[in-house]
Design a protein around this motif. Structure first.
Motif, PDB file in Angstrom:
ATOM      1  N   SER A  21     -24.528 -74.560  17.563  1.00 44.27           N
ATOM      2  CA  SER A  21     -25.367 -74.505  18.750  1.00 44.27           C
ATOM      3  C   SER A  21     -26.798 -74.199  18.338  1.00 44.27           C
ATOM      4  CB  SER A  21     -24.885 -73.420  19.715  1.00 44.27           C
ATOM      5  OG  SER A  21     -23.573 -73.659  20.146  1.00 44.27           O
ATOM      6  N   CYS A  22     -27.732 -74.701  19.118  1.00 41.29           N
ATOM      7  CA  CYS A  22     -29.144 -74.428  18.869  1.00 41.29           C
ATOM      8  C   CYS A  22     -29.845 -74.328  20.216  1.00 41.29           C
ATOM      9  CB  CYS A  22     -29.761 -75.525  18.021  1.00 41.29           C
ATOM     10  SG  CYS A  22     -31.537 -75.376  17.769  1.00 41.29           S
ATOM     11  N   ALA A  23     -30.400 -73.165  20.499  1.00 40.05           N
ATOM     12  CA  ALA A  23     -31.062 -72.928  21.780  1.00 40.05           C
ATOM     13  C   ALA A  23     -32.550 -72.734  21.576  1.00 40.05           C
ATOM     14  CB  ALA A  23     -30.454 -71.701  22.449  1.00 40.05           C
ATOM     15  N   ALA A  24     -33.328 -73.417  22.405  1.00 40.79           N
ATOM     16  CA  ALA A  24     -34.784 -73.288  22.361  1.00 40.79           C
ATOM     17  C   ALA A  24     -35.248 -72.349  23.462  1.00 40.79           C
ATOM     18  CB  ALA A  24     -35.446 -74.649  22.524  1.00 40.79           C
ATOM     19  N   SER A  25     -36.255 -71.563  23.137  1.00 35.92           N
ATOM     20  CA  SER A  25     -36.824 -70.659  24.126  1.00 35.92           C
ATOM     21  C   SER A  25     -38.333 -70.588  23.917  1.00 35.92           C
ATOM     22  CB  SER A  25     -36.211 -69.261  23.997  1.00 35.92           C
ATOM     23  OG  SER A  25     -36.493 -68.705  22.732  1.00 35.92           O
ATOM     24  N   GLY A  26     -39.012 -70.098  24.954  1.00 34.01           N
ATOM     25  CA  GLY A  26     -40.452 -69.966  24.855  1.00 34.01           C
ATOM     26  C   GLY A  26     -41.164 -70.794  25.899  1.00 34.01           C
ATOM     27  N   LYS A  75     -30.184 -75.662  29.703  1.00 29.60           N
ATOM     28  CA  LYS A  75     -30.228 -74.505  28.812  1.00 29.60           C
ATOM     29  C   LYS A  75     -31.091 -74.754  27.581  1.00 29.60           C
ATOM     30  CE  LYS A  75     -25.618 -72.830  30.095  1.00 29.60           C
ATOM     31  NZ  LYS A  75     -24.264 -72.456  29.619  1.00 29.60           N
ATOM     32  N   ASN A  76     -31.708 -75.932  27.496  1.00 34.34           N
ATOM     33  CA  ASN A  76     -32.502 -76.285  26.304  1.00 34.34           C
ATOM     34  C   ASN A  76     -31.697 -76.083  25.029  1.00 34.34           C
ATOM     35  OD1 ASN A  76     -34.791 -77.001  27.789  1.00 34.34           O
ATOM     36  ND2 ASN A  76     -35.606 -74.918  27.730  1.00 34.34           N
ATOM     37  N   THR A  77     -30.473 -76.549  25.069  1.00 32.28           N
ATOM     38  CA  THR A  77     -29.543 -76.317  23.968  1.00 32.28           C
ATOM     39  C   THR A  77     -28.934 -77.627  23.479  1.00 32.28           C
ATOM     40  OG1 THR A  77     -29.020 -74.103  24.771  1.00 32.28           O
ATOM     41  CG2 THR A  77     -27.439 -75.113  23.272  1.00 32.28           C
ATOM     42  N   VAL A  78     -28.778 -77.744  22.183  1.00 32.84           N
ATOM     43  CA  VAL A  78     -28.115 -78.887  21.571  1.00 32.84           C
ATOM     44  C   VAL A  78     -26.925 -78.376  20.777  1.00 32.84           C
ATOM     45  CG1 VAL A  78     -29.606 -78.866  19.514  1.00 32.84           C
ATOM     46  CG2 VAL A  78     -28.436 -80.981  20.197  1.00 32.84           C
ATOM     47  N   TYR A  79     -25.872 -79.164  20.776  1.00 35.81           N
ATOM     48  CA  TYR A  79     -24.634 -78.799  20.087  1.00 35.81           C
ATOM     49  C   TYR A  79     -24.285 -79.874  19.064  1.00 35.81           C
ATOM     50  CZ  TYR A  79     -24.223 -75.954  24.310  1.00 35.81           C
ATOM     51  OH  TYR A  79     -24.469 -75.078  25.336  1.00 35.81           O
ATOM     52  N   LEU A  80     -23.522 -79.453  18.061  1.00 34.83           N
ATOM     53  CA  LEU A  80     -22.947 -80.403  17.121  1.00 34.83           C
ATOM     54  C   LEU A  80     -21.492 -80.007  16.904  1.00 34.83           C
ATOM     55  CD1 LEU A  80     -23.592 -82.879  15.324  1.00 34.83           C
ATOM     56  CD2 LEU A  80     -23.855 -81.271  13.415  1.00 34.83           C
TER      57      LEU A  80
END
Length: 121
Positions: A21-26, A75-80
């Protein structure tokens, strides 16, 4: 500023599965595209999978049929999702997003910190 935080790496046996998982914030206006790369020791960083808008995802030939990239835009999230893992999948995996910040109108590439995936016999 924009930050990407990865999670989900680890060690598995061949044939096993992992989900990254990779979540972006800001300060994010929008995200144009999301991708996963990997870098094995002594090798260059290579594209694993990319997803952009409503287009079909693109995969490296070596992972096609075994890995699945997906995104949760809310959620500004990408999964693999990585299935049927092989020893040659061992690498540090990095997420990358093309982010348009609130302060601008043009996308820029942002990277996660990397997460280790090890597939061992």
């Amino acid at each position: 500023q924009v930050q990407l935080v990865e999670s989900g790496g680890g060690s598995v046996r061949p044939g096993g599965s992992l989900r990254l998982s990779c979540a972006a914030s800001g300060s994010i206006r929008s995200i144009a595209g999301m991708a996963w790369y990997r870098q094995a020791p002594g090798k260059e960083r290579d594209l694993v999978a990319r997803i952009r808008g409503t287009s079909n995802p693109n995969y490296a030939a070596s992972v096609s049929g075994r890995f699945t990239i997906s995104r949760d835009s809310a959620k500004n999230t990408v999964y693999l999702q990585m299935d049927n893992l092989k020893p040659e999948d061992t690498a540090v995996y990095y997420c990358e997003m093309d982010v348009v910040p609130n302060s601008g109108w043009h996308p820029a590439a942002y990277w996660g910190q990397g997460t280790q995936v090890t597939v061992f016999s």
